[in-house]
Design a protein around this motif. Structure first.
Motif, mmCIF file in Angstrom:
data_model
loop_
_atom_site.group_PDB
_atom_site.id
_atom_site.type_symbol
_atom_site.label_atom_id
_atom_site.label_comp_id
_atom_site.label_asym_id
_atom_site.label_seq_id
_atom_site.Cartn_x
_atom_site.Cartn_y
_atom_site.Cartn_z
ATOM 1 N N UNK A 236 0.832 -1.204 0.000
ATOM 2 C CA UNK A 236 0.000 0.000 0.000
ATOM 3 C C UNK A 236 0.868 1.255 0.000
ATOM 4 N N UNK A 237 1.858 1.309 0.894
ATOM 5 C CA UNK A 237 2.737 2.484 1.000
ATOM 6 C C UNK A 237 3.567 2.669 -0.265
ATOM 7 N N UNK A 238 4.128 1.569 -0.763
ATOM 8 C CA UNK A 238 4.982 1.638 -1.951
ATOM 9 C C UNK A 238 4.207 2.182 -3.140
ATOM 10 N N UNK A 239 3.013 1.632 -3.380
ATOM 11 C CA UNK A 239 2.254 2.037 -4.550
ATOM 12 C C UNK A 239 1.793 3.484 -4.460
ATOM 13 N N UNK A 240 1.552 3.978 -3.250
ATOM 14 C CA UNK A 240 1.165 5.378 -3.120
ATOM 15 C C UNK A 240 2.302 6.290 -3.573
ATOM 16 N N UNK A 241 3.504 6.037 -3.079
ATOM 17 C CA UNK A 241 4.615 6.924 -3.420
ATOM 18 C C UNK A 241 5.183 6.647 -4.810
ATOM 19 N N UNK A 242 4.971 5.450 -5.320
ATOM 20 C CA UNK A 242 5.348 5.204 -6.704
ATOM 21 C C UNK A 242 4.433 5.944 -7.664
ATOM 22 N N UNK A 243 3.263 6.392 -7.123
ATOM 23 C CA UNK A 243 2.380 7.207 -7.944
ATOM 24 C C UNK A 243 3.073 8.470 -8.416
ATOM 25 N N UNK A 244 3.958 9.006 -7.585
ATOM 26 C CA UNK A 244 4.719 10.194 -7.970
ATOM 27 C C UNK A 244 5.563 9.911 -9.200
ATOM 28 N N UNK A 245 6.155 8.728 -9.223
ATOM 29 C CA UNK A 245 7.026 8.362 -10.345
ATOM 30 C C UNK A 245 6.205 7.982 -11.575
ATOM 31 N N UNK A 246 5.098 7.265 -11.349
ATOM 32 C CA UNK A 246 4.257 6.828 -12.462
ATOM 33 C C UNK A 246 3.728 8.014 -13.255
ATOM 34 N N UNK A 247 3.194 9.001 -12.524
ATOM 35 C CA UNK A 247 2.658 10.192 -13.196
ATOM 36 C C UNK A 247 3.785 11.074 -13.711
ATOM 37 N N UNK A 248 4.824 11.217 -12.918
ATOM 38 C CA UNK A 248 5.861 12.192 -13.228
ATOM 39 C C UNK A 248 6.841 11.811 -14.319
ATOM 40 N N UNK A 249 7.122 10.518 -14.456
ATOM 41 C CA UNK A 249 8.174 10.115 -15.392
ATOM 42 C C UNK A 249 7.871 10.555 -16.823
ATOM 43 N N UNK A 250 6.699 10.148 -17.320
ATOM 44 C CA UNK A 250 6.349 10.511 -18.696
ATOM 45 C C UNK A 250 6.194 12.031 -18.832
ATOM 46 N N UNK A 251 5.601 12.670 -17.815
ATOM 47 C CA UNK A 251 5.388 14.116 -17.872
ATOM 48 C C UNK A 251 6.716 14.866 -17.927
ATOM 49 N N UNK A 252 7.682 14.441 -17.117
ATOM 50 C CA UNK A 252 8.994 15.110 -17.077
ATOM 51 C C UNK A 252 9.729 14.957 -18.397
ATOM 52 N N UNK A 253 9.763 13.732 -18.905
ATOM 53 C CA UNK A 253 10.540 13.477 -20.126
ATOM 54 C C UNK A 253 9.891 14.084 -21.368
ATOM 55 N N UNK A 254 8.565 13.943 -21.458
ATOM 56 C CA UNK A 254 7.875 14.397 -22.670
ATOM 57 C C UNK A 254 7.599 15.904 -22.617
ATOM 58 N N UNK A 255 7.027 16.367 -21.517
ATOM 59 C CA UNK A 255 6.620 17.766 -21.446
ATOM 60 C C UNK A 255 7.729 18.667 -20.903
ATOM 61 N N UNK A 256 8.508 18.156 -19.933
ATOM 62 C CA UNK A 256 9.543 18.981 -19.314
ATOM 63 C C UNK A 256 10.852 19.002 -20.076
ATOM 64 N N UNK A 257 11.353 17.819 -20.407
ATOM 65 C CA UNK A 257 12.646 17.712 -21.089
ATOM 66 C C UNK A 257 12.515 17.612 -22.604
ATOM 67 N N UNK A 258 11.276 17.586 -23.103
ATOM 68 C CA UNK A 258 10.999 17.569 -24.553
ATOM 69 C C UNK A 258 11.705 16.418 -25.265
ATOM 70 N N UNK A 259 11.653 15.255 -24.649
ATOM 71 C CA UNK A 259 12.305 14.092 -25.253
ATOM 72 C C UNK A 259 11.463 13.573 -26.416
ATOM 73 N N UNK A 260 12.125 13.206 -27.498
ATOM 74 C CA UNK A 260 11.432 12.695 -28.668
ATOM 75 C C UNK A 260 10.804 11.331 -28.359
#
Length: 434
Positions: A236-260
């Motif tokens: 339960x605890x792991x999946x809650x905080x992994x939510x930060x990574x799940x949502x953030x990873x694609x957003x950071x790379x695609x929208x933030x770092x403009x990765x192709x």
């Protein structure tokens, strides 16, 4: 002679469900990649992306106990095949919508909900069936093969998805998904889900229980086993905080770092390569001796990697360096994931009684994912208003502290009474895996 035939059938199962998983997961990987990029490209919002994730998670949280009940009560083979067929039908409807009136976020959200439900029922049922499909000595090999097939598919899926995105319509992603699941259904129809069942007969005279009583019995079973309770709360605890990574990873790379898209696919592929290499390693090794010890180290490694993922946001790097950095990071993440999933999976397959296995896996699914919808909303909002590096660093630190406490040495000794010397807990992974 009969035993030899069962072992040959078990070998057939090893390869059949490996190939089945390879094909179906390949289709899902391409489909998920295409839908994710499609949503981010038309909205540019982490919140919209998070809603899709919520649609895939919330139904699992609500219905997982019912899936566990069904897996224990009814034919496992029937549940899996019907669920797979419903997945094909759901994507077929979405394709029809796309070809007639065009895709909309609402149509995608509804399809994700249906796919979440079908994958839940097939996933929980399949998870509770591993020990029925293969002999006890090859459960770790079976689970490693399962991970290998998913890793191979995940390597090709994002890479192909990155190449196809922008070159073909979103309809092609839907067609690939439909075809892969159709082939998987045909293969799974040939499997015997009662091959190594320890339930000799269904007790006709057994006192009939209502569905609610049956599910409560599963909860009672978990409460009677201290280590299962710990595993549920850690999940339960792991999946809650992994939510930060799940949502953030694609957003950071695609929208933030403009990765192709192709390079983003390469980082996703690196995760799969790490999983594949580790799965191959575990499939050739003896069963892990102290699984919870290995699991703890794997989780701590992933928690540290979440914090490390902020490095390109804190230090300016060239585009090539950023791509290489995330490829290496995701490879390591993949290695850690297998050292968490496989040992704990084998441990649960062997320690949980067959008649409760479906309900326990269903309960674990519910508890481990119950906070994820909240996490998706919370972190989706935070990424839109707070710098991503602060969100990830905070999540990483809290996760590490929580895991160190929840899987403290006293808990390890309860899980593995043979750990008489505290030093064993601190020895290298190679010791506990030999």
């Amino acid at each position: 002679m009969e035993e030899a035939m069962k072992l040959r059938k078990a070998t057939y199962h090893l390869w059949t469900f490996t190939i089945s998983k390879l094909i179906s997961t390949f289709g899902v990987s391409v489909f998920t990649f295409g839908i994710s990029f499609y949503i981010l490209s038309i909205t540019g919002s982490a919140t919209s992306f998070a809603i899709v994730l919520i649609c895939s998670i919330l139904p699992r949280v609500i219905l997982a106990p019912f899936a566990g009940y069904a897996a224990d009560k009814y034919s496992k083979k029937t549940i899996i095949i019907v669920a797979q067929i419903c997945s094909v039908l759901a994507v077929t409807v979405l394709l029809a919508v796309s070809l007639t009136i065009g895709l909309s976020l609402i149509a995608i959200y509804l399809t994700e909900i249906v796919l979440s439900i079908t994958s839940l029922f097939s996933g929980v049922t399949f998870s509770s069936s591993i020990a029925n499909l293969v002999d006890s000595e090859r459960i770790q090999k079976a689970m490693s093969f399962n991970q290998m097939s998913m890793s191979l598919a995940a390597i090709g899926g994002p890479a192909l998805g990155g190449l196809l995105f922008g070159l073909v319509s979103i309809d092609m992603f839907l067609i690939i998904h439909m075809a892969s699941y159709t082939i998987a259904v045909v293969l799974e129809a040939t499997m015997d889900f009662k091959l190594f069942s320890t339930r000799i007969t269904e007790e006709v005279t057994e006192k009939k229980e209502t569905m609610l009583q049956n599910m409560k019995a599963g909860i009672t079973y978990v409460k009677q086993h201290r280590i299962l309770v710990v595993i549920v709360w850690v999940a339960l605890v792991i999946n809650f905080f992994f939510g930060a990574y799940t949502v953030g990873y694609a957003f950071i790379l695609v929208d933030g770092l403009k990765m192709q898209s192709f390079h983003f696919g390469m980082t996703e592929g690196a995760l799969a390569v790490g999983m594949l290499v580790t799965s191959i390693y575990l499939s050739t090794r003896k069963e892990v001796k102290f699984p919870l010890v290995v699991v703890k180290r794997g989780i701590l490694t992933m928690g540290a990697l979440i914090g490390l993922s902020t490095f390109p946001l804190l230090i300016q790097l060239s585009y090539t360096s950023v791509v290489i950095f995330y490829i290496v990071l995701m490879f390591t993440f993949g290695v850690s994931m297998i050292f968490v999933n496989t040992p704990i999976g084998v441990m649960m397959q062997k320690r949980i009684d067959e008649e409760y296995r479906g309900r326990v896996f269903g309960l674990l699914e519910t508890m481990s994912m119950s906070l994820m919808p909240l996490a998706m909303v919370l972190f989706g909002f935070l990424y839109d208003v707070v710098p991503a590096q602060y969100v990830l660093l905070g999540s990483s630190i809290i996760l590490l502290i929580a895991v160190i406490y929840m899987l403290r040495p006293s808990i390890m000794k309860q899980a593995h009474p043979e750990l008489e010397d505290k030093k064993i807990i601190e020895e290298p992974v190679k010791v506990v895996a030999s």
